[in-house]
Design a protein around this motif. Structure first.
Motif, PDB file in Angstrom:
ATOM      1  N   ASP A   1       4.073 -24.878   1.636  1.00 38.30           N
ATOM      2  CA  ASP A   1       3.893 -25.303   0.249  1.00 38.30           C
ATOM      3  C   ASP A   1       5.146 -25.186  -0.609  1.00 38.30           C
ATOM      4  OD1 ASP A   1       4.113 -22.577  -0.131  1.00 38.30           O
ATOM      5  OD2 ASP A   1       2.159 -22.338  -1.100  1.00 38.30           O
ATOM      6  N   HIS A   2       6.277 -24.888   0.007  1.00 37.23           N
ATOM      7  CA  HIS A   2       7.531 -24.783  -0.740  1.00 37.23           C
ATOM      8  C   HIS A   2       8.715 -25.050   0.183  1.00 37.23           C
ATOM      9  CE1 HIS A   2       7.245 -20.933   1.299  1.00 37.23           C
ATOM     10  NE2 HIS A   2       8.555 -20.844   1.169  1.00 37.23           N
TER      11      HIS A   2
ATOM     12  N   ASP B   1       8.150 -26.357  -5.148  1.00 38.17           N
ATOM     13  CA  ASP B   1       6.805 -26.561  -4.620  1.00 38.17           C
ATOM     14  C   ASP B   1       6.759 -27.870  -3.844  1.00 38.17           C
ATOM     15  OD1 ASP B   1       5.853 -24.236  -5.808  1.00 38.17           O
ATOM     16  OD2 ASP B   1       5.128 -25.279  -7.594  1.00 38.17           O
TER      17      ASP B   1
ATOM     18  N   SER C   1       3.970 -30.579  -2.168  1.00 38.40           N
ATOM     19  CA  SER C   1       2.553 -30.939  -2.155  1.00 38.40           C
ATOM     20  C   SER C   1       2.144 -31.644  -0.870  1.00 38.40           C
ATOM     21  CB  SER C   1       2.207 -31.814  -3.368  1.00 38.40           C
ATOM     22  OG  SER C   1       2.988 -32.987  -3.378  1.00 38.40           O
ATOM     23  N   SER C   2       3.075 -32.380  -0.243  1.00 39.24           N
ATOM     24  CA  SER C   2       2.807 -33.067   1.027  1.00 39.24           C
ATOM     25  C   SER C   2       4.142 -33.611   1.531  1.00 39.24           C
ATOM     26  CB  SER C   2       1.803 -34.214   0.841  1.00 39.24           C
ATOM     27  OG  SER C   2       2.334 -35.213  -0.005  1.00 39.24           O
TER      28      SER C   2
ATOM     29  N   GLU D   1      -0.359 -33.089   4.997  1.00 40.11           N
ATOM     30  CA  GLU D   1      -0.641 -32.222   3.853  1.00 40.11           C
ATOM     31  C   GLU D   1      -0.179 -30.801   4.170  1.00 40.11           C
ATOM     32  OE1 GLU D   1      -1.970 -33.138   0.905  1.00 40.11           O
ATOM     33  OE2 GLU D   1      -2.138 -35.242   1.531  1.00 40.11           O
ATOM     34  N   VAL D   2      -0.061 -29.980   3.141  1.00 42.37           N
ATOM     35  CA  VAL D   2       0.272 -28.567   3.324  1.00 42.37           C
ATOM     36  C   VAL D   2      -0.752 -27.953   4.284  1.00 42.37           C
ATOM     37  CG1 VAL D   2       0.385 -26.319   2.171  1.00 42.37           C
ATOM     38  CG2 VAL D   2       1.413 -28.342   1.092  1.00 42.37           C
TER      39      VAL D   2
ATOM     40  N   GLN E   1       9.748 -35.301   1.519  1.00 47.17           N
ATOM     41  CA  GLN E   1       8.862 -34.344   0.856  1.00 47.17           C
ATOM     42  C   GLN E   1       8.428 -34.845  -0.518  1.00 47.17           C
ATOM     43  OE1 GLN E   1       9.929 -30.071   2.561  1.00 47.17           O
ATOM     44  NE2 GLN E   1      11.324 -30.656   0.945  1.00 47.17           N
ATOM     45  N   HIS E   2       7.162 -34.595  -0.815  1.00 49.95           N
ATOM     46  CA  HIS E   2       6.610 -34.865  -2.137  1.00 49.95           C
ATOM     47  C   HIS E   2       6.514 -33.511  -2.839  1.00 49.95           C
ATOM     48  CE1 HIS E   2       5.599 -38.968  -0.875  1.00 49.95           C
ATOM     49  NE2 HIS E   2       5.344 -38.397   0.296  1.00 49.95           N
TER      50      HIS E   2
ATOM     51  N   GLY F   1       6.022 -30.684  -6.028  1.00 58.88           N
ATOM     52  CA  GLY F   1       4.971 -30.367  -6.991  1.00 58.88           C
ATOM     53  C   GLY F   1       5.168 -31.007  -8.344  1.00 58.88           C
TER      54      GLY F   1
END
Length: 151
Positions: free
Chosen positions: A51-52, A57, A59-60, A99-100, A138-139, A141
């Motif tokens: 998640d980081h 952060d 998100s996916s 996803e995470v 990466q997407h 936060g």
């Protein structure tokens, strides 16, 4: 007189599995692929989406795969199998959207003894990450996106 399996020669260098898939990966499938009756050690590495990354952060993410990636993954697995004491090696890598918490990569090796299993598994994941053309988008936060590992 019973046969002592530890005295039997063990062939080395088999690539049991090397694939890139859009479907979820199975750790059990990879473990089953490297099992061998002459091997007392199986080492597995499972990489999951966290998640980081670098203080931001996540998100996916999306994995993009170069057309040569499957061939290169097979070559990397063969190289590690030949230069190590591993009897069997296996590698699966995801492509597409994750996803995470999703499993992104699973590698495993088997060898007669644990030291060789650990060393070859580390070599396999490190060489895969360095040489197979798979890129991570990466997407974050905050809504931004970034490409990782392009250089």
């Amino acid at each position: 007189m019973q046969h002592d399996p530890s005295s039997a020669p063990v062939a080395t260098g088999t690539v049991a599995l090397a694939e890139i898939r859009e479907q979820p990966l199975s750790v059990d499938e990879v473990i089953a692929a490297v099992q061998d009756p002459g091997c007392g050690g199986i080492t597995v590495f499972v990489g999951v989406v966290r998640d980081h990354d670098r203080g931001q952060d996540v998100s996916s993410l999306d994995y993009s795969v170069h057309p040569s990636a499957q061939e290169r993954l097979t070559e990397v697995a063969e190289l590690v199998a030949l230069r190590s004491d591993a009897v069997r090696v296996a590698a699966l890598h995801r492509s597409g959207h994750l996803e995470v918490g999703d499993v992104a990569v699973v590698v495993a090796t088997s060898a007669p003894h644990r030291d060789a299993a650990f060393a070859s598994c580390r070599d396999l994941i490190d060489t895969l990450k360095a040489e197979v053309p798979i890129w991570k988008h990466q997407h974050l936060g905050d809504g931004a996106t970034e490409w990782v590992g392009l250089t």
